[in-house]
Design an enzyme around this catalytic site. Structure first.
Site, PDB file in Angstrom:
ATOM      1  N   LYS A 107       0.817  -1.212   0.000  1.00 39.97           N
ATOM      2  CA  LYS A 107       0.000   0.000   0.000  1.00 39.97           C
ATOM      3  C   LYS A 107       0.857   1.271   0.000  1.00 39.97           C
ATOM      4  O   LYS A 107       0.344   2.356  -0.232  1.00 39.97           O
ATOM      5  CB  LYS A 107      -0.949  -0.004   1.192  1.00 39.97           C
ATOM      6  CG  LYS A 107      -2.002  -1.106   1.085  1.00 39.97           C
ATOM      7  CD  LYS A 107      -3.006  -1.044   2.214  1.00 39.97           C
ATOM      8  CE  LYS A 107      -4.151  -2.029   2.025  1.00 39.97           C
ATOM      9  NZ  LYS A 107      -3.772  -3.417   2.365  1.00 39.97           N
TER      10      LYS A 107
HETATM   11  C1  LIG Z   1      -4.571  -4.493   1.835  1.00 36.83           C
HETATM   12  C2  LIG Z   1      -3.879  -5.787   1.796  1.00 36.83           C
HETATM   13  C3  LIG Z   1      -4.330  -6.845   0.967  1.00 36.83           C
HETATM   14  C4  LIG Z   1      -5.589  -6.762   0.158  1.00 36.83           C
HETATM   15  O1  LIG Z   1      -5.527  -5.873  -0.924  1.00 36.83           O
HETATM   16  P1  LIG Z   1      -6.857  -5.406  -1.652  1.00 36.83           P
HETATM   17  O2  LIG Z   1      -6.422  -4.441  -2.692  1.00 36.83           O
HETATM   18  O3  LIG Z   1      -7.701  -4.767  -0.594  1.00 36.83           O
HETATM   19  O4  LIG Z   1      -7.508  -6.621  -2.220  1.00 36.83           O
HETATM   20  C5  LIG Z   1      -3.585  -8.009   0.934  1.00 36.83           C
HETATM   21  N1  LIG Z   1      -2.480  -8.162   1.689  1.00 36.83           N
HETATM   22  C6  LIG Z   1      -2.027  -7.182   2.499  1.00 36.83           C
HETATM   23  C7  LIG Z   1      -0.815  -7.439   3.316  1.00 36.83           C
HETATM   24  C8  LIG Z   1      -2.707  -5.971   2.581  1.00 36.83           C
HETATM   25  O5  LIG Z   1      -2.251  -5.020   3.394  1.00 36.83           O
END
Ligand SMILES: *Cc1c(COP(=O)(O)O)cnc(C)c1O
Length: 427
Positions: A107
């Site tokens: 993210k």
């Molecule tokens: C947010 C997150 C996900 C999921 O991603 P999405 O785009 O919401 O499907 C998977 N793994 C981790 C470690 C995350 O922080």
């Protein structure tokens, strides 16, 4: 570039407005009016381009002329400032490590890009924008880090007291400056509810926006790493299958956008934990959201994935077309732990629970002779230290990024009801 609301009851929006507002007035999420494939030459010769050049080519049509090219390039430079290595764990399977950024979660990419766009758009405004975000752990740290020091932007992060890991808490409570953490006496859903209430509260005069993957500036940059992976994988000369551990389905939706731009990806697997709303939908055609269930891959504990509507739009809302390019499977915590062990025993590779769910998706897909599978490793194992060290006979080394925050002093404001958030926002 213009965007429309997927509820179709709001006017067309500019990129700027979509970023600043987050959600359309009709509560729908935004979707780009056009998606123009990149030139075949570019894709064929992708090996000649740097990651920053690739990212610029990929994103520029979605920004249009709303940010000048030289500034967009600067934003990209700050966004993709780290590596995205592919690590082979099998002859025909690799882990795409997305966790080498400042908070060790994928993210980081979207958060930084969004922060820089918002900062640009708010330049010269007297009033500040307030970004409100509820987190179950990973989002908060990435957003805090991405937005740190952004001028004209204040960030308020709500997290459930005692429900995030120590490392995660340090990442979102120790930065100071324009970042404030509210420690909520409750669970993640309470945090989310407080944020939603604030958006609807007309007494709050501030400009509020959200920083989750419904925001186009957080969602779209996630296309980059599918291109970066392809740059490495071109030489394999195989059909590519991507398995994406999915919660809100923003990441996998960005992968499908990359495919629409011409990236030769044969098939997508959306791998979930027992929060199986989408896998069930593919089986019986009934989309039935439900309350989330807690798992060891808790960043994916989502019962009503907010980006799935974008995926449906990409396939013209036709389930049969969707099923040809896209599968989705659900896995239990027991299967996840067993797979973490199997991967470790076979190759010595330490996966976090989310990556292991991704690996399981590739297994279920059953790779053919001419196929190569990539699973997205969305967080460093240190982010889920307890689960990893319980499951594998290893001691995870604490990386530099984490060491930096672990001894800093936590600063958080306690909040036990919506009124506490409101008081904070009104002052
Ligand atoms: C947010 C997150 C996900 C999921 O991603 P999405 O785009 O919401 O499907 C998977 N793994 C981790 C470690 C995350 O922080």
């Amino acid at each position: 570039m213009n965007y429309y609301s997927l509820h179709h009851k709001s006017p067309i929006s500019t990129f700027k407005n979509a970023v600043v507002q987050g959600l359309a007035k009709d509560r729908g999420i935004y979707f780009p009016e056009t998606i123009t494939p990149l030139s075949e030459d570019f894709i064929k010769n992708i090996g000649n381009y740097s990651n920053q050049e690739i990212a610029f080519e990929v994103i520029k049509q979605f920004v249009g002329d709303e940010i000048p090219s030289n500034i967009l390039k600067e934003i990209i430079k700050e966004t993709v400032s780290f590596d995205f290595p592919l690590v082979k764990v099998d002859d025909n399977i690799a882990s795409l490590e997305l966790f080498h950024g400042p908070t060790m979660a994928f993210k980081d990419v979207g958060a930084k890009f969004m922060a820089k766009c918002l900062e640009y758009f708010n330049k010269g405004n007297d009033s500040e924008v307030t970004v409100l975000v509820a987190t179950s752990g990973d989002t908060g740290g990435a957003v805090a880090n991405g937005f740190l020091g952004a001028k004209g932007v204040n960030v308020v992060i709500l997290y459930p007291s005692g429900k995030v890991s120590d490392i995660q808490e340090k990442q979102l409570t120790t930065l100071g400056q324009n970042i404030t953490a509210l420690e909520v006496d409750g669970v993640f859903d309470d945090c989310q509810e407080m944020v939603k209430t604030a958006f609807l509260d007309e007494e709050i005069q501030k400009t509020l926006t959200s920083a989750n993957s419904i925001n186009v500036a957080r969602w779209l940059p996630q296309m980059f790493y599918f291109f970066f992976a392809y740059k490495e994988l071109q030489k394999e000369n195989k059909d590519l299958i991507f398995s994406v551990p999915s919660g809100n389905f923003g990441n996998i939706c960005a992968g499908i956008m990359a495919q629409k731009l011409g990236l030769p990806i044969k098939h997508f697997v959306a791998s979930t934990n027992v929060n199986n709303t989408v896998p069930n939908y593919l089986i019986d055609g009934v989309y039935k959201p439900k309350p989330s269930i807690a798992t060891i891959s808790n960043a994916m504990d989502v019962g009503n994935p907010s980006n799935f509507i974008r995926i449906q739009e990409l396939f013209n809302n036709d389930l049969e077309t969707l099923k040809k390019a896209f599968s989705s499977y659900s896995f239990s915590d027991d299967e996840t732990r067993a797979t973490m062990k199997a991967i470790y025993n076979n190759s010595g590779y330490i996966s976090d629970p989310h990556g292991a769910v991704g690996y399981l998706g590739l297994q279920k897909h059953n790779l053919q002779e001419n196929e190569f599978g990539v699973f997205l490793e969305t967080a460093h194992p240190v982010k889920f230290l307890d689960v990893v060290e319980e499951t594998l006979p290893v001691k995870v080394e604490i990386p530099e990024q984490i060491k930096k925050v672990i001894n800093n002093k936590k600063v958080a404001i306690k909040a036990s009801s919506y009124q506490d958030l409101k008081n904070f926002l009104m002052n």
